[in-house]
Design a protein around this motif. Structure first.
Motif, PDB file in Angstrom:
ATOM      1  N   PHE A 157       0.847  -1.190   0.000  1.00  0.00           N
ATOM      2  CA  PHE A 157       0.000   0.000   0.000  1.00  0.00           C
ATOM      3  C   PHE A 157       0.877   1.231   0.000  1.00  0.00           C
ATOM      4  O   PHE A 157       1.869   1.287   0.734  1.00  0.00           O
ATOM      5  CB  PHE A 157      -0.870   0.022   1.258  1.00  0.00           C
ATOM      6  N   ASP A 158       0.497   2.200  -0.813  1.00  0.00           N
ATOM      7  CA  ASP A 158       1.130   3.505  -0.711  1.00  0.00           C
ATOM      8  C   ASP A 158       0.474   4.218   0.476  1.00  0.00           C
ATOM      9  O   ASP A 158      -0.740   4.467   0.448  1.00  0.00           O
ATOM     10  CB  ASP A 158       0.889   4.271  -2.017  1.00  0.00           C
ATOM     11  N   PRO A 159       1.246   4.546   1.523  1.00  0.00           N
ATOM     12  CA  PRO A 159       0.625   5.163   2.706  1.00  0.00           C
ATOM     13  C   PRO A 159      -0.073   6.490   2.391  1.00  0.00           C
ATOM     14  O   PRO A 159      -0.909   6.944   3.173  1.00  0.00           O
ATOM     15  CB  PRO A 159       1.797   5.374   3.667  1.00  0.00           C
ATOM     16  N   LYS A 160       0.241   7.084   1.223  1.00  0.00           N
ATOM     17  CA  LYS A 160      -0.478   8.314   0.866  1.00  0.00           C
ATOM     18  C   LYS A 160      -1.911   7.983   0.419  1.00  0.00           C
ATOM     19  O   LYS A 160      -2.803   8.808   0.523  1.00  0.00           O
ATOM     20  CB  LYS A 160       0.241   9.042  -0.278  1.00  0.00           C
ATOM     21  N   VAL A 161      -2.094   6.781  -0.096  1.00  0.00           N
ATOM     22  CA  VAL A 161      -3.428   6.367  -0.543  1.00  0.00           C
ATOM     23  C   VAL A 161      -4.131   5.562   0.547  1.00  0.00           C
ATOM     24  O   VAL A 161      -5.318   5.726   0.813  1.00  0.00           O
ATOM     25  CB  VAL A 161      -3.329   5.521  -1.838  1.00  0.00           C
ATOM     26  N   PHE A 162      -3.373   4.667   1.185  1.00  0.00           N
ATOM     27  CA  PHE A 162      -3.916   3.813   2.250  1.00  0.00           C
ATOM     28  C   PHE A 162      -3.074   4.031   3.513  1.00  0.00           C
ATOM     29  O   PHE A 162      -2.200   3.213   3.828  1.00  0.00           O
ATOM     30  CB  PHE A 162      -3.828   2.336   1.855  1.00  0.00           C
ATOM     31  N   SER A 203      -1.298  -4.240  -9.359  1.00  0.00           N
ATOM     32  CA  SER A 203      -1.542  -3.990  -7.937  1.00  0.00           C
ATOM     33  C   SER A 203      -2.153  -2.604  -7.779  1.00  0.00           C
ATOM     34  O   SER A 203      -1.631  -1.613  -8.295  1.00  0.00           O
ATOM     35  CB  SER A 203      -0.222  -4.060  -7.177  1.00  0.00           C
ATOM     36  N   VAL A 204      -3.270  -2.531  -7.040  1.00  0.00           N
ATOM     37  CA  VAL A 204      -3.928  -1.220  -6.918  1.00  0.00           C
ATOM     38  C   VAL A 204      -3.642  -0.541  -5.577  1.00  0.00           C
ATOM     39  O   VAL A 204      -4.110   0.565  -5.340  1.00  0.00           O
ATOM     40  CB  VAL A 204      -5.464  -1.312  -7.144  1.00  0.00           C
ATOM     41  N   GLY A 205      -2.872  -1.187  -4.737  1.00  0.00           N
ATOM     42  CA  GLY A 205      -2.551  -0.591  -3.434  1.00  0.00           C
ATOM     43  C   GLY A 205      -1.713   0.676  -3.560  1.00  0.00           C
ATOM     44  O   GLY A 205      -1.609   1.460  -2.614  1.00  0.00           O
ATOM     45  N   VAL A 206      -1.122   0.828  -4.727  1.00  0.00           N
ATOM     46  CA  VAL A 206      -0.259   1.993  -4.948  1.00  0.00           C
ATOM     47  C   VAL A 206      -0.840   2.917  -6.023  1.00  0.00           C
ATOM     48  O   VAL A 206      -0.159   3.832  -6.483  1.00  0.00           O
ATOM     49  CB  VAL A 206       1.164   1.529  -5.365  1.00  0.00           C
TER      50      VAL A 206
END
Ligand SMILES: Cc1ncc(COP(=O)(O)O)c(C=O)c1O
Length: 426
Positions: free
Chosen positions: A49-54, A402-405
């Motif tokens: 996960f990108d912490p900016k998104v998640f 991957s959509v976490g980022v």
């Protein structure tokens, strides 16, 4: 002058000398070099996960800070803090209707050490380990345990999940079957019928073994919380309670709470197996940090907060996989050689980009999935993981997205770049 041929002799153990690097990290390295050189590339290779998104949920951040402030900073219990093991047992009872007690739960620093320990506890050298293709890292865990890999191909028609028919010919003398749902890399999930039929096969096989070492099932449900739409997460023991003595489940905070850097995972299964895995991991010291364990227990106590966090993550994942699915389907309708499989869970979308054999303007032919992967990075500014990184053949046209980022505002450019890159191919 005397010249010498230096013969490289192994200097380390056979195991260390023969470790294979991760294909995903190799592709990531190439991408990062281009990004560092200033290219704008949508890097959707990372199963994180990108912490900016998640971002890590605020409630979790606060519990972690509080636990550190309270001074929970000495060694944790080696099998995990009892307060957490009890909360995990309550969590899986609440979410899956499963009845496990705290001694049937083992805590470690994420899912990985628990998977390693499960293999270690079950697989003797030369034991057969069956796993479907595509799948994540089972080849590495089998290698680390000197097992014999039995990689079973799956098909797009079955959403790349193994069926009982796929597995039946291989079960005879195997020690372990390792499956995962929702599945990394495909974002697809077992239905009750599919998994139930596999459980029936294992039960039949173990009845035949009549006291010999049974066939165990490693059920990796690290993405169990991340289910999309009408998908319901299913598990072997709920479907077939007789599977309980043979089933080890893996889960944790990494994906459910977008907490991959927090490092708290859990396994649950028969107490005897959990004890052996605990002894193995005790020597390695792969404990989850004590403050994080205390914080996770306190978070799991708050049912409404937990449900809210998970619902929020699933909504964001759904929005992202839908945007990409819609984009790929629009391209398919325009005649581009692409396709996608609707996502049911996890944080991935499976897409087909079928360019092998196609020719670039300079006459270069795209011969295999590696050529296509590099072409997509270079020309479409898009980083995806080809299924060969998950054990498939290099001729496979399927990729993991991957959509976490994924930042939603990047979606239009992804498809514009893809159309521009694919358009001129012959
Ligand atoms: C299928 C699967 N299982 C297990 C793990 C391990 O998770 P953790 O980060 O908790 O070690 C991952 C991580 O990417 C995964 O994709």
């Amino acid at each position: 002058m005397r010249t010498e041929t230096i013969i490289a002799e192994p200097q380390l153990s056979q195991l260390a000398e023969n470790l294979i690097g991760s294909e995903i990290i190799k592709i990531g390295g190439q991408l990062n070099a281009r990004i560092a050189a200033g290219e704008k590339i949508a890097n959707l290779t990372i199963g994180d996960f990108d912490p900016k998104v998640f971002p890590l949920p605020e409630a979790y951040v606060n519990e972690i800070i509080t636990a550190y402030r309270e001074g929970h900073t000495n060694y944790p219990q080696a099998n995990g803090m009892e307060v957490l093991r009890k909360e995990v047992a309550r969590h899986i009872a609440r979410k899956q209707g499963l009845d496990y007690n705290a001694n049937e739960v083992l805590i470690a620093s994420g899912g990985r050490p628990l998977i390693y320990a499960a293999f270690r506890a079950i697989v003797d050298p030369q034991d057969k380990v069956i796993f479907p293709i595509p799948s994540w890292n089972n080849n590495h865990y089998t290698f680390l345990n000197s097992g014999v890999q039995v990689a079973v191909d799956t098909s797009a028609a079955n959403r790349f999940l193994p069926t009982a028919d796929d597995l039946r010919p291989h079960l005879g003398d195997a020690s372990l079957l390792a499956v995962c749902s929702p599945l990394n890399p495909t974002g697809t999930s077992f239905t009750a019928d599919q998994l139930g039929a596999i459980c029936d096969l294992i039960l039949e096989e173990n009845n035949r073994r009549d006291g010999r070492k049974p066939l165990y099932l490693l059920y990796d449900q690290i993405y169990s919380a991340l289910t999309l739409g009408d998908t319901v997460h299913v598990d072997p023991v709920s479907l077939r309670p007789e599977m309980r003595p043979y089933t080890i489940c893996i889960d944790g905070v990494s994906k459910a709470f977008a907490a991959t850097g927090v490092r708290v995972g859990w396994a649950f299964g028969p107490e005897r197996i959990m004890q052996r895995m605990h002894s193995l991991l005790g020597h390695i010291g792969a404990w989850a940090p004590k403050p994080e364990q205390i914080a996770t227990a306190r978070l799991l106590k708050q049912d409404a907060v937990v449900d809210d966090i998970i619902a929020g993550h699933n909504a964001k994942i759904q929005q992202r996989v839908e945007a990409l699915y819609t984009g790929f389907m629009a391209m398919k309708a325009e005649g581009f050689p692409v396709d996608a499989i609707p996502a049911e869970g996890a944080m991935y979308l499976t897409v087909k980009i079928d360019l092998q054999g196609r020719t670039l303007a300079d006459g270069t032919v795209l011969n295999d999935a590696e050529d296509v992967t590099l072409f997509l990075i270079r020309e479409a500014k898009l980083g995806l993981v080809p299924f060969y990184a998950f054990g498939a053949d290099r001729s496979s046209p399927w990729f993991r997205v991957s959509v976490g980022v994924l930042h939603m505002e990047d979606v239009p450019a992804i498809f514009e770049n893809l159309r521009n890159a694919l358009g001129p191919l012959r």
